[in-house]
Scaffold this motif. Sequence first.
Motif, PDB file in Angstrom:
ATOM      1  N   ASP A   4       0.830  -1.167  -0.018  1.00 36.55           N
ATOM      2  CA  ASP A   4      -0.176   0.114  -0.040  1.00 36.55           C
ATOM      3  C   ASP A   4       0.889   1.312   0.005  1.00 36.55           C
ATOM      4  O   ASP A   4       0.477   2.188  -0.736  1.00 36.55           O
ATOM      5  N   GLY A   5       1.957   1.310   0.756  1.00 38.87           N
ATOM      6  CA  GLY A   5       2.829   2.357   0.801  1.00 38.87           C
ATOM      7  C   GLY A   5       3.378   2.671  -0.588  1.00 38.87           C
ATOM      8  O   GLY A   5       3.288   3.929  -0.844  1.00 38.87           O
ATOM      9  N   SER A   6       3.879   1.608  -1.110  1.00 35.89           N
ATOM     10  CA  SER A   6       4.319   1.963  -2.723  1.00 35.89           C
ATOM     11  C   SER A   6       3.530   2.417  -3.451  1.00 35.89           C
ATOM     12  O   SER A   6       3.852   3.400  -4.357  1.00 35.89           O
ATOM     13  N   ALA A   7       2.427   1.899  -3.394  1.00 40.25           N
ATOM     14  CA  ALA A   7       1.296   2.385  -4.415  1.00 40.25           C
ATOM     15  C   ALA A   7       0.941   3.850  -4.055  1.00 40.25           C
ATOM     16  O   ALA A   7       0.600   4.564  -4.723  1.00 40.25           O
ATOM     17  N   THR A   8       0.902   4.221  -2.772  1.00 35.27           N
ATOM     18  CA  THR A   8       0.628   5.492  -2.384  1.00 35.27           C
ATOM     19  C   THR A   8       1.744   6.470  -3.009  1.00 35.27           C
ATOM     20  O   THR A   8       1.402   7.607  -3.644  1.00 35.27           O
ATOM     21  N   PHE A   9       3.080   6.194  -2.792  1.00 34.44           N
ATOM     22  CA  PHE A   9       4.060   6.982  -3.332  1.00 34.44           C
ATOM     23  C   PHE A   9       3.964   6.947  -4.907  1.00 34.44           C
ATOM     24  O   PHE A   9       4.003   8.097  -5.392  1.00 34.44           O
ATOM     25  N   THR A  10       3.573   5.876  -5.693  1.00 37.30           N
ATOM     26  CA  THR A  10       3.733   6.194  -7.010  1.00 37.30           C
ATOM     27  C   THR A  10       2.507   7.053  -7.399  1.00 37.30           C
ATOM     28  O   THR A  10       2.483   7.733  -8.466  1.00 37.30           O
ATOM     29  N   SER A  11       1.333   6.794  -6.707  1.00 37.93           N
ATOM     30  CA  SER A  11       0.259   7.724  -7.119  1.00 37.93           C
ATOM     31  C   SER A  11       0.626   9.358  -6.644  1.00 37.93           C
ATOM     32  O   SER A  11       0.260  10.141  -7.473  1.00 37.93           O
ATOM     33  N   LEU A  12       1.424   9.561  -5.518  1.00 36.05           N
ATOM     34  CA  LEU A  12       1.674  10.689  -5.522  1.00 36.05           C
ATOM     35  C   LEU A  12       2.654  11.353  -6.747  1.00 36.05           C
ATOM     36  O   LEU A  12       2.454  12.665  -7.013  1.00 36.05           O
ATOM     37  N   LEU A  13       3.649  10.709  -6.921  1.00 29.96           N
ATOM     38  CA  LEU A  13       4.402  10.923  -8.277  1.00 29.96           C
ATOM     39  C   LEU A  13       3.698  11.159  -9.449  1.00 29.96           C
ATOM     40  O   LEU A  13       3.860  12.151 -10.408  1.00 29.96           O
ATOM     41  N   ARG A  14       2.570  10.597  -9.815  1.00 34.98           N
ATOM     42  CA  ARG A  14       1.885  10.561 -11.007  1.00 34.98           C
ATOM     43  C   ARG A  14       1.061  11.980 -10.762  1.00 34.98           C
ATOM     44  O   ARG A  14       0.970  12.691 -11.755  1.00 34.98           O
ATOM     45  N   GLU A  15       0.543  12.292  -9.515  1.00 39.90           N
ATOM     46  CA  GLU A  15      -0.049  13.615  -9.461  1.00 39.90           C
ATOM     47  C   GLU A  15       0.805  14.822  -9.513  1.00 39.90           C
ATOM     48  O   GLU A  15       0.513  15.912  -9.951  1.00 39.90           O
ATOM     49  N   ALA A  16       2.153  14.631  -9.094  1.00 36.26           N
ATOM     50  CA  ALA A  16       2.959  15.771  -9.187  1.00 36.26           C
ATOM     51  C   ALA A  16       3.506  15.926 -10.425  1.00 36.26           C
ATOM     52  O   ALA A  16       3.511  15.003 -11.167  1.00 36.26           O
TER      53      ALA A  16
END
Length: 574
Positions: free
Chosen positions: A557-569
């Motif tokens: 879950d944490g890795s998925a959250t990080f990748t979603s943050l980079l996609r948004e940025a």
Amino acid sequence: MKEELLELRRDVLDERDLQSHHLHKLWNKPLPERIANGRALGRLQISTIDPAQRLIHFQPPREDFAIFQEEQSIRLSQDDPEGAFLAATFVGLTPQGLTVSCPKCHDPRFSDLTGWSIDEDLVDLSTFYLNAIQDLSDLAHGREQVFPVLFGEQESLIDGEIYDEALDHLEELPDLNESQADAVAIALAASPFHLIQGPPGTGKTHTLTRLVEELIKRGERILITGFTHRSIHNALAKIRTLLPPDIPVAKISRPFPAENLPFPTFKDFPTSKLDEHPGPYVIGATPFALYSKRLETAHFDSAVFDETSQLTLPAAIMAMMKSDQWFFFGDHRQLPPVTLLHAEDPVRASVFARLVKQCRPTTLKTTYRMNEPLAAWPAAQFYFGELTSAHPHHRLALKSPPSRYSHLLDRDPSLIAIPIHAPGCRSRNPEESEAIAELTLVLLESGLPPSEIGILAPFRAQVSLIRRLLCGDRFHSFPNAWKEITVDTVERFQGQEREVILFSFTASDLAFLRRTGSFLLQAPRMNVAVTRARTKVILCYSDELRTFTEDLAAHHDGSATFTSLLREATQLPL
């Protein structure tokens, strides 16, 4: 019931033992290593001693001293924190120097003015917790009211008639939005408890004070409690402005002479004279004060808990045992309590996360902090798309155009991610620190007040490295800026906000990431880091971290959250 209480007692004792073991390992490390990792101060020289006030003033060191917080328990020694130490309390930077409070400031060892060090001390609160757990079993109030709520046997019941009547009144108040009015109305209609979820910047404290105002109209004796003295002070200060002067508002604790508090502070309940007062009144106190001589005879109609996502179950029990009805303000999507035993299990650690499983919270839905681009990612990731911005078009406005990095510091974009090539870094990353120092300098040169800059990192060593850079020669035009720029870990910054947030993910060494990934990539940590800003967030990360998380995103879950943050940025180079 017996099995649950035994498990609670084991948790308290195991946490105490883990903390003790952790600190003993730390104390035995060489002083230079403790300093470099942001865990100690050393080579300090005493400038003056004030025996009357029991204060010791050291010459302020060039090294980072903000690693300690005000009122933190510390050990003074000449690099012997496990042996010949003196217990003290960290005060902070004062006009007299770097100040600590020490009851034994008359000790002859202080005749040697040089070579002093400051280390963290162990704070053993287990006796408070164990006494409250014992009362949970021994007292009828614990067995029949508190235990059923905490262990899923008692639901929160809502009286529809009271809710409708309260909502009609609250919707007429111009300073409450729709979700805030709804939260207060449901709380007033709830029995025996209710949860109010306050996502970042949604006016949680304002909603809390309006609830207290309505409870006062019922004639109630109200306790305000929480994880920190600061949160209690903030709530009491706002409550004082709302209530008539004849309604007592007070804090029961040791005095806070450095703070200009708009309410009185009393050492104990009898001194306040409120033990003879029928109510209504408001008292602020920590859970530990409730299980000390300060408030041992007090009992309240309602307890209002602030910051309960960071409040442990044993701490909550102490306040619940002293009150009949409970209102919990928090956000289980932000950081849980800092514990060693349940670091990866916030449901066990946080009373708010625990109660969410049996009571649907009322959620505040409008953020008055973040602009629309910054609110978009946490809204989608953590708040079911229901978090909206009250200031959607607000953007970073600098007094003068930036001399460098204009592509990063312009009005748009608001959320930026910068890849920094720095392989092999663990808890300290010189390249990311350098990038953040340069961006900070340009922000200052462009007219942004230093108090509006927040710099965050997951590790104390990285925090300490960045702070040292802010004291360097390149900041000669801003010699005092480092005192106003907040550089800290995410945990210690929770609850604050700034115009601009710079965040260093720091780690890039793959072996280190495998060991610490669950900590570094904890979803609530990223939520808190990003949501501290009003108009601009700049993330510094390594390609190694991105590759590491992409490989794990499907089942972590944490890795998925990080990748979603980079996609948004917006990805931009330095």
